[in-house]
Design an enzyme around this catalytic site. Structure first.
Site, mmCIF file in Angstrom:
data_model
loop_
_atom_site.group_PDB
_atom_site.id
_atom_site.type_symbol
_atom_site.label_atom_id
_atom_site.label_comp_id
_atom_site.label_asym_id
_atom_site.label_seq_id
_atom_site.Cartn_x
_atom_site.Cartn_y
_atom_site.Cartn_z
ATOM 1 N N LYS A 91 1.632 3.283 9.201
ATOM 2 C CA LYS A 91 0.177 4.256 9.109
ATOM 3 C C LYS A 91 -0.671 3.995 10.337
ATOM 4 O O LYS A 91 -1.101 3.051 10.658
ATOM 5 C CB LYS A 91 -0.452 3.542 7.683
ATOM 6 C CG LYS A 91 -1.598 4.438 7.452
ATOM 7 C CD LYS A 91 -1.483 4.491 5.757
ATOM 8 C CE LYS A 91 -3.063 4.976 5.351
ATOM 9 N NZ LYS A 91 -3.043 5.052 3.958
ATOM 10 N N ARG A 131 7.528 5.904 -2.091
ATOM 11 C CA ARG A 131 8.261 5.234 -1.183
ATOM 12 C C ARG A 131 9.660 5.398 -1.074
ATOM 13 O O ARG A 131 10.160 6.293 -1.889
ATOM 14 C CB ARG A 131 8.123 3.571 -1.527
ATOM 15 C CG ARG A 131 8.304 3.452 -2.901
ATOM 16 C CD ARG A 131 8.654 1.759 -3.048
ATOM 17 N NE ARG A 131 8.842 1.563 -4.287
ATOM 18 C CZ ARG A 131 8.135 1.016 -5.348
ATOM 19 N NH1 ARG A 131 6.615 1.105 -5.082
ATOM 20 N NH2 ARG A 131 8.422 0.763 -6.513
ATOM 21 N N ARG A 173 -7.491 4.942 -0.605
ATOM 22 C CA ARG A 173 -6.940 5.562 -1.924
ATOM 23 C C ARG A 173 -6.311 4.405 -2.798
ATOM 24 O O ARG A 173 -6.457 3.516 -2.500
ATOM 25 C CB ARG A 173 -5.716 6.595 -1.463
ATOM 26 C CG ARG A 173 -6.067 7.769 -0.804
ATOM 27 C CD ARG A 173 -4.727 8.618 -0.733
ATOM 28 N NE ARG A 173 -3.892 8.583 -2.116
ATOM 29 C CZ ARG A 173 -2.804 8.447 -2.273
ATOM 30 N NH1 ARG A 173 -1.932 7.669 -1.247
ATOM 31 N NH2 ARG A 173 -2.422 8.534 -3.404
HETATM 32 C C1 BTN Z 1 -6.125 5.646 2.602
HETATM 33 O O1 BTN Z 1 -6.466 4.816 1.634
HETATM 34 O O2 BTN Z 1 -5.334 6.003 3.120
HETATM 35 C C2 BTN Z 1 -7.448 6.479 2.765
HETATM 36 C C3 BTN Z 1 -8.270 5.979 3.738
HETATM 37 C C4 BTN Z 1 -9.581 6.705 4.286
HETATM 38 C C5 BTN Z 1 -10.473 5.731 5.105
HETATM 39 C C6 BTN Z 1 -11.532 6.688 5.511
HETATM 40 S S1 BTN Z 1 -12.602 5.777 6.887
HETATM 41 C C7 BTN Z 1 -13.911 7.101 6.768
HETATM 42 C C8 BTN Z 1 -13.926 7.501 5.334
HETATM 43 N N1 BTN Z 1 -14.901 6.572 4.590
HETATM 44 C C9 BTN Z 1 -14.331 5.970 3.785
HETATM 45 O O3 BTN Z 1 -14.872 5.108 2.891
HETATM 46 N N2 BTN Z 1 -13.158 6.009 3.732
HETATM 47 C C10 BTN Z 1 -12.705 6.992 4.367
#
Ligand code: BTN
Length: 322
Positions: free
Chosen positions: A184, A319, A119
């Site tokens: 996380k 946060r 994100r």
């Molecule tokens: C975040 O930032 O919390 C979201 C992370 C999401 C990661 C997953 S891994 C599988 C899918 N492919 C990606 O490129 N991102 C999501």
């Protein structure tokens, strides 16, 4: 060659350069080169003269057939046959492309992502063969408005999966992180394509940390954990995929039938910040107040001195107040 080499060495036994070369129909020099590449990807390969190559402890690789066999009838119908890749830039990117060229179900998994998307433009650290990186595509005909709360519902599917497997201390952080003991454990990224007012496709990406290598972990810029560190009993990565996809199929069925409303109580029960002072940054705006959980559309309710403020998705960061 790399894929084949990985699969041969995944059993944790010695294999001679000759045997590997023969199996792959390549020269020993090509095997040697591929071993170097594997090491470059963070896989420790031992070379012993007269015995060959070995990956100590072997590797727990993804297997499309094993995953497919484990899926429930609902998950099979929703997600179809998995596409498993050794390496992709991002499973979300690939799933988006597949969704555009094929109207059937899409389920993409990768051993490694070179540009895993997180994100807010962040990178999702995705080392080879250690965690889960998967994307599915779900189509909706009522436009993006019908997706309110979808990412929160996906978080519930992850939390239920962890609960069923016996991981304690799980909570959710709005809008779509799953934490374990405050760190996380899983990130969810939903990207919507198509007609925002009509036929659209939600690409749902889930990154679940199972066993992060210390080197990869050092690249993560926020407190993180993985299921191994949390003392969870061992399950193969294929089993984790099956647990998660079967749970996701249930949750997506519930979501299709009644939207997010049916998940509100459960989400609020898992909310990491519920009742705590929080600060939410949404673009130029900052909201400070007490976190009151989410409403039936998945908006976060913040109790401020002058009344309640509800914040919906977007590029937000939440946060706790120091
Ligand atoms: C975040 O930032 O919390 C979201 C992370 C999401 C990661 C997953 S891994 C599988 C899918 N492919 C990606 O490129 N991102 C999501």
């Amino acid at each position: 060659m790399l894929e084949q080499l990985l699969s041969i060495l995944s059993d944790g036994r010695f294999h001679s350069g000759n045997d590997i070369a023969e199996a792959g129909g390549v020269t020993r020099a090509a095997v040697w080169k591929a071993v170097g590449r594997l090491e470059g990807l963070g896989v420790p390969v031992h070379r012993v003269r007269g015995r060959g190559y070995l990956v100590p402890g072997g590797m727990d690789l993804l297997d499309a057939d094993a995953i497919y066999r484990g899926l429930s009838a609902e998950a099979t119908e929703r997600f179809g046959r998995p596409h498993v890749h050794l390496e992709v830039d991002s499973t979300n990117r690939l799933a988006t492309d597949l969704a555009a060229s094929d109207c059937g179900p899409v389920l993409v998994l990768a051993e490694r992502q070179t540009r895993g998307r997180g994100r807010r433009g962040r990178n999702w650290v995705s080392p080879l063969g250690r965690n889960l990186y998967l994307s599915i595509v779900q189509r909706y005909s009522e436009g993006a408005g019908a997706l309110a709360g979808l990412s929160l519902a996906v978080g519930i599917a992850v939390a239920r999966t962890l609960r069923d497997v016996g991981v304690g201390g799980v909570s959710v952080k709005w809008p779509n992180d799953v934490l374990c003991n405050g760190r996380k454990l899983c990130g969810i990224l939903i990207e919507v394509t198509g007609d925002m007012a009509g036929e659209c496709a939600a690409v749902i990406g889930v990154g679940l940390n199972l066993s992060m290598s210390p080197e990869a972990g050092s690249e993560i810029d926020q407190p993180w954990t993985d299921v191994e560190r949390e003392g969870c009993p061992y399950h193969s990565r294929n089993q984790w995929c099956v647990f998660l996809l079967n749970q996701l199929a249930n949750v997506l069925d519930e979501f299709s039938n009644s939207g997010f409303a049916g998940f509100v109580r459960e989400w609020n029960g898992l909310d990491h910040f519920r009742g705590q002072e929080v600060q939410l940054v949404a673009g130029q705006r900052v909201f400070s107040g007490v976190c009151r959980g989410v409403n039936s559309k998945g908006g976060l309710v913040i109790q401020q001195i002058d009344g309640e403020q509800v914040v919906y998705g977007g590029e937000v960061s939440l946060r706790g107040q120091p």
